[in-house]
Design a protein around this motif. Sequence first.
Motif, PDB file in Angstrom:
ATOM      1  N   TYR A 117       8.790  54.297 -10.034  1.00 57.11           N
ATOM      2  CA  TYR A 117       9.624  53.348  -9.289  1.00 57.11           C
ATOM      3  C   TYR A 117       8.839  52.080  -8.965  1.00 57.11           C
ATOM      4  O   TYR A 117       9.339  50.961  -9.136  1.00 57.11           O
ATOM      5  CB  TYR A 117      10.136  53.978  -7.989  1.00 57.11           C
ATOM      6  CG  TYR A 117      11.050  55.167  -8.188  1.00 57.11           C
ATOM      7  CD1 TYR A 117      11.834  55.284  -9.331  1.00 57.11           C
ATOM      8  CD2 TYR A 117      11.128  56.191  -7.237  1.00 57.11           C
ATOM      9  CE1 TYR A 117      12.661  56.371  -9.524  1.00 57.11           C
ATOM     10  CE2 TYR A 117      11.967  57.278  -7.425  1.00 57.11           C
ATOM     11  CZ  TYR A 117      12.717  57.366  -8.565  1.00 57.11           C
ATOM     12  OH  TYR A 117      13.542  58.447  -8.753  1.00 57.11           O
ATOM     13  N   SER A 118       7.618  52.237  -8.490  1.00 58.34           N
ATOM     14  CA  SER A 118       6.812  51.066  -8.108  1.00 58.34           C
ATOM     15  C   SER A 118       6.441  50.236  -9.328  1.00 58.34           C
ATOM     16  O   SER A 118       6.498  48.997  -9.294  1.00 58.34           O
ATOM     17  CB  SER A 118       5.543  51.506  -7.374  1.00 58.34           C
ATOM     18  OG  SER A 118       5.855  52.266  -6.245  1.00 58.34           O
ATOM     19  N   GLY A 119       6.059  50.912 -10.423  1.00 59.14           N
ATOM     20  CA  GLY A 119       5.691  50.191 -11.635  1.00 59.14           C
ATOM     21  C   GLY A 119       6.869  49.428 -12.225  1.00 59.14           C
ATOM     22  O   GLY A 119       6.746  48.244 -12.583  1.00 59.14           O
ATOM     23  N   ALA A 120       8.027  50.108 -12.317  1.00 56.54           N
ATOM     24  CA  ALA A 120       9.217  49.440 -12.880  1.00 56.54           C
ATOM     25  C   ALA A 120       9.651  48.278 -11.998  1.00 56.54           C
ATOM     26  O   ALA A 120       9.976  47.188 -12.501  1.00 56.54           O
ATOM     27  CB  ALA A 120      10.353  50.458 -13.012  1.00 56.54           C
ATOM     28  N   GLN A 121       9.636  48.499 -10.711  1.00 59.83           N
ATOM     29  CA  GLN A 121      10.049  47.425  -9.795  1.00 59.83           C
ATOM     30  C   GLN A 121       9.104  46.229  -9.892  1.00 59.83           C
ATOM     31  O   GLN A 121       9.543  45.071  -9.890  1.00 59.83           O
ATOM     32  CB  GLN A 121      10.083  47.965  -8.363  1.00 59.83           C
ATOM     33  CG  GLN A 121      10.798  47.055  -7.407  1.00 59.83           C
ATOM     34  CD  GLN A 121      10.814  47.611  -5.999  1.00 59.83           C
ATOM     35  OE1 GLN A 121      10.436  46.956  -5.041  1.00 59.83           O
ATOM     36  NE2 GLN A 121      11.248  48.848  -5.852  1.00 59.83           N
ATOM     37  N   THR A 122       7.808  46.490 -10.012  1.00 57.57           N
ATOM     38  CA  THR A 122       6.840  45.396 -10.084  1.00 57.57           C
ATOM     39  C   THR A 122       6.995  44.599 -11.378  1.00 57.57           C
ATOM     40  O   THR A 122       7.043  43.361 -11.357  1.00 57.57           O
ATOM     41  CB  THR A 122       5.411  45.964  -9.998  1.00 57.57           C
ATOM     42  OG1 THR A 122       5.275  46.685  -8.774  1.00 57.57           O
ATOM     43  CG2 THR A 122       4.384  44.844 -10.035  1.00 57.57           C
ATOM     44  N   LEU A 123       7.102  45.292 -12.513  1.00 58.56           N
ATOM     45  CA  LEU A 123       7.222  44.591 -13.795  1.00 58.56           C
ATOM     46  C   LEU A 123       8.501  43.760 -13.866  1.00 58.56           C
ATOM     47  O   LEU A 123       8.479  42.592 -14.291  1.00 58.56           O
ATOM     48  CB  LEU A 123       7.184  45.606 -14.940  1.00 58.56           C
ATOM     49  CG  LEU A 123       5.850  46.311 -15.164  1.00 58.56           C
ATOM     50  CD1 LEU A 123       5.965  47.348 -16.270  1.00 58.56           C
ATOM     51  CD2 LEU A 123       4.759  45.299 -15.504  1.00 58.56           C
ATOM     52  N   LEU A 124       9.618  44.345 -13.440  1.00 60.29           N
ATOM     53  CA  LEU A 124      10.882  43.607 -13.497  1.00 60.29           C
ATOM     54  C   LEU A 124      10.895  42.447 -12.504  1.00 60.29           C
ATOM     55  O   LEU A 124      11.445  41.374 -12.793  1.00 60.29           O
ATOM     56  CB  LEU A 124      12.049  44.565 -13.216  1.00 60.29           C
ATOM     57  CG  LEU A 124      12.314  45.588 -14.318  1.00 60.29           C
ATOM     58  CD1 LEU A 124      13.381  46.585 -13.882  1.00 60.29           C
ATOM     59  CD2 LEU A 124      12.754  44.885 -15.594  1.00 60.29           C
ATOM     60  N   THR A 125      10.282  42.643 -11.342  1.00 62.93           N
ATOM     61  CA  THR A 125      10.216  41.557 -10.362  1.00 62.93           C
ATOM     62  C   THR A 125       9.402  40.386 -10.902  1.00 62.93           C
ATOM     63  O   THR A 125       9.795  39.221 -10.748  1.00 62.93           O
ATOM     64  CB  THR A 125       9.590  42.069  -9.055  1.00 62.93           C
ATOM     65  OG1 THR A 125      10.429  43.080  -8.506  1.00 62.93           O
ATOM     66  CG2 THR A 125       9.435  40.940  -8.040  1.00 62.93           C
ATOM     67  N   LEU A 126       8.276  40.688 -11.535  1.00 64.88           N
ATOM     68  CA  LEU A 126       7.454  39.615 -12.095  1.00 64.88           C
ATOM     69  C   LEU A 126       8.225  38.845 -13.164  1.00 64.88           C
ATOM     70  O   LEU A 126       8.146  37.612 -13.232  1.00 64.88           O
ATOM     71  CB  LEU A 126       6.166  40.198 -12.678  1.00 64.88           C
ATOM     72  CG  LEU A 126       5.179  40.793 -11.672  1.00 64.88           C
ATOM     73  CD1 LEU A 126       3.950  41.337 -12.390  1.00 64.88           C
ATOM     74  CD2 LEU A 126       4.757  39.744 -10.654  1.00 64.88           C
ATOM     75  N   PHE A 127       8.973  39.558 -13.980  1.00 63.58           N
ATOM     76  CA  PHE A 127       9.714  38.888 -15.052  1.00 63.58           C
ATOM     77  C   PHE A 127      10.830  38.006 -14.479  1.00 63.58           C
ATOM     78  O   PHE A 127      10.895  36.799 -14.765  1.00 63.58           O
ATOM     79  CB  PHE A 127      10.307  39.936 -16.005  1.00 63.58           C
ATOM     80  CG  PHE A 127      11.211  39.353 -17.049  1.00 63.58           C
ATOM     81  CD1 PHE A 127      10.685  38.577 -18.080  1.00 63.58           C
ATOM     82  CD2 PHE A 127      12.575  39.548 -17.003  1.00 63.58           C
ATOM     83  CE1 PHE A 127      11.518  38.014 -19.040  1.00 63.58           C
ATOM     84  CE2 PHE A 127      13.420  38.993 -17.958  1.00 63.58           C
ATOM     85  CZ  PHE A 127      12.886  38.229 -18.974  1.00 63.58           C
ATOM     86  N   PHE A 128      11.688  38.583 -13.656  1.00 64.32           N
ATOM     87  CA  PHE A 128      12.854  37.833 -13.176  1.00 64.32           C
ATOM     88  C   PHE A 128      12.450  36.711 -12.211  1.00 64.32           C
ATOM     89  O   PHE A 128      13.020  35.621 -12.249  1.00 64.32           O
ATOM     90  CB  PHE A 128      13.848  38.784 -12.502  1.00 64.32           C
ATOM     91  CG  PHE A 128      14.611  39.633 -13.475  1.00 64.32           C
ATOM     92  CD1 PHE A 128      15.468  39.054 -14.395  1.00 64.32           C
ATOM     93  CD2 PHE A 128      14.463  41.003 -13.492  1.00 64.32           C
ATOM     94  CE1 PHE A 128      16.171  39.825 -15.315  1.00 64.32           C
ATOM     95  CE2 PHE A 128      15.154  41.786 -14.400  1.00 64.32           C
ATOM     96  CZ  PHE A 128      16.004  41.191 -15.315  1.00 64.32           C
ATOM     97  N   CYS A 129      11.486  36.976 -11.340  1.00 64.30           N
ATOM     98  CA  CYS A 129      11.077  35.948 -10.374  1.00 64.30           C
ATOM     99  C   CYS A 129      10.377  34.780 -11.059  1.00 64.30           C
ATOM    100  O   CYS A 129      10.593  33.616 -10.710  1.00 64.30           O
ATOM    101  CB  CYS A 129      10.176  36.543  -9.295  1.00 64.30           C
ATOM    102  SG  CYS A 129      11.051  37.594  -8.136  1.00 64.30           S
ATOM    103  N   SER A 130       9.526  35.092 -12.041  1.00 63.50           N
ATOM    104  CA  SER A 130       8.848  34.004 -12.745  1.00 63.50           C
ATOM    105  C   SER A 130       9.849  33.186 -13.555  1.00 63.50           C
ATOM    106  O   SER A 130       9.759  31.954 -13.619  1.00 63.50           O
ATOM    107  CB  SER A 130       7.750  34.565 -13.656  1.00 63.50           C
ATOM    108  OG  SER A 130       8.304  35.439 -14.617  1.00 63.50           O
TER     109      SER A 130
END
Length: 281
Positions: A80-93
């Motif tokens: 959960y933490s890994g998926a949330q972090t990777l997707l957050t970095l992609f969408f936020c950037s």
Amino acid sequence: MRRKSHVNPLSVILLHIVVISGALITVTPLLWMVYSSFKSTSEIFRYPPWLPPETWSLANYASLLDGWYFEDWYLNSVLYSGAQTLLTLFFCSLAGFAFAKYTFRGKNILFALLVSSTLIPFQLILIPLFIQMSQIGWVNTPYAMVVPWVAPAFGIFLMRQFALSIPTELLEAARLDGAGEFRSYLQIALPILRPGLAALGIYTFLSAWNSYLWPLMVLRGETSMTLTVGVAGMEAQAAGSATPFGEIMAAATLMSIPVIAVFVFVQRYFIAGLTAGAVKA
């Protein structure tokens, strides 16, 4: 000609005392946690607390792995933490890059609404969000743990501030060379955004890893829990018998490893991101 130093020795000594005191206050509970994970429950509460155990034992770790669903909790938290972090970095950037480098209708109003949403406490949206997850059938699924948190307003704001420093001339040169907009984002924007991505990545990973209230609401079943909910429930599940303090200390010690590893791995970029963000207008 050498200049005389005007540093007051007393202020240097006081500064060292404050820094060392702060470090001791921060590190002591962590050391006590690791130290206690090798003790029995009676030894944990023995005074003075720094007395060593009679025998150094891994019994708490063995009991934790044998008697609880600790591996499942650990795997769930990592996923959960890994998926949330990777997707957050992609969408936020991606969103931050768009807000910083593109002009479109309603951009300022949309960004103002986005920033103002950070003022809304999580507790106010907790129940409506849970109802929404329930209506679309996402309760007790990984989607409820990841999807609502992949584009936080704070992350978009942070990435937008970093993206403002990307030279527009570089993007225009890339377009003249035939690069598309997404390729410009991948090959020009992302390398420049690395310090900001590291800072946002650590923040997002820690938030997801330490999240307690949301997993408690949307997850069902012992094997579906995350570490925070599972370890917190160990005391309740041991009702009627002695609280497994030694196993809880072992669980807390193992929980700390990914957090420390992530910080050590991206420490250089994280500090650079903080200092760069501190001087941005």
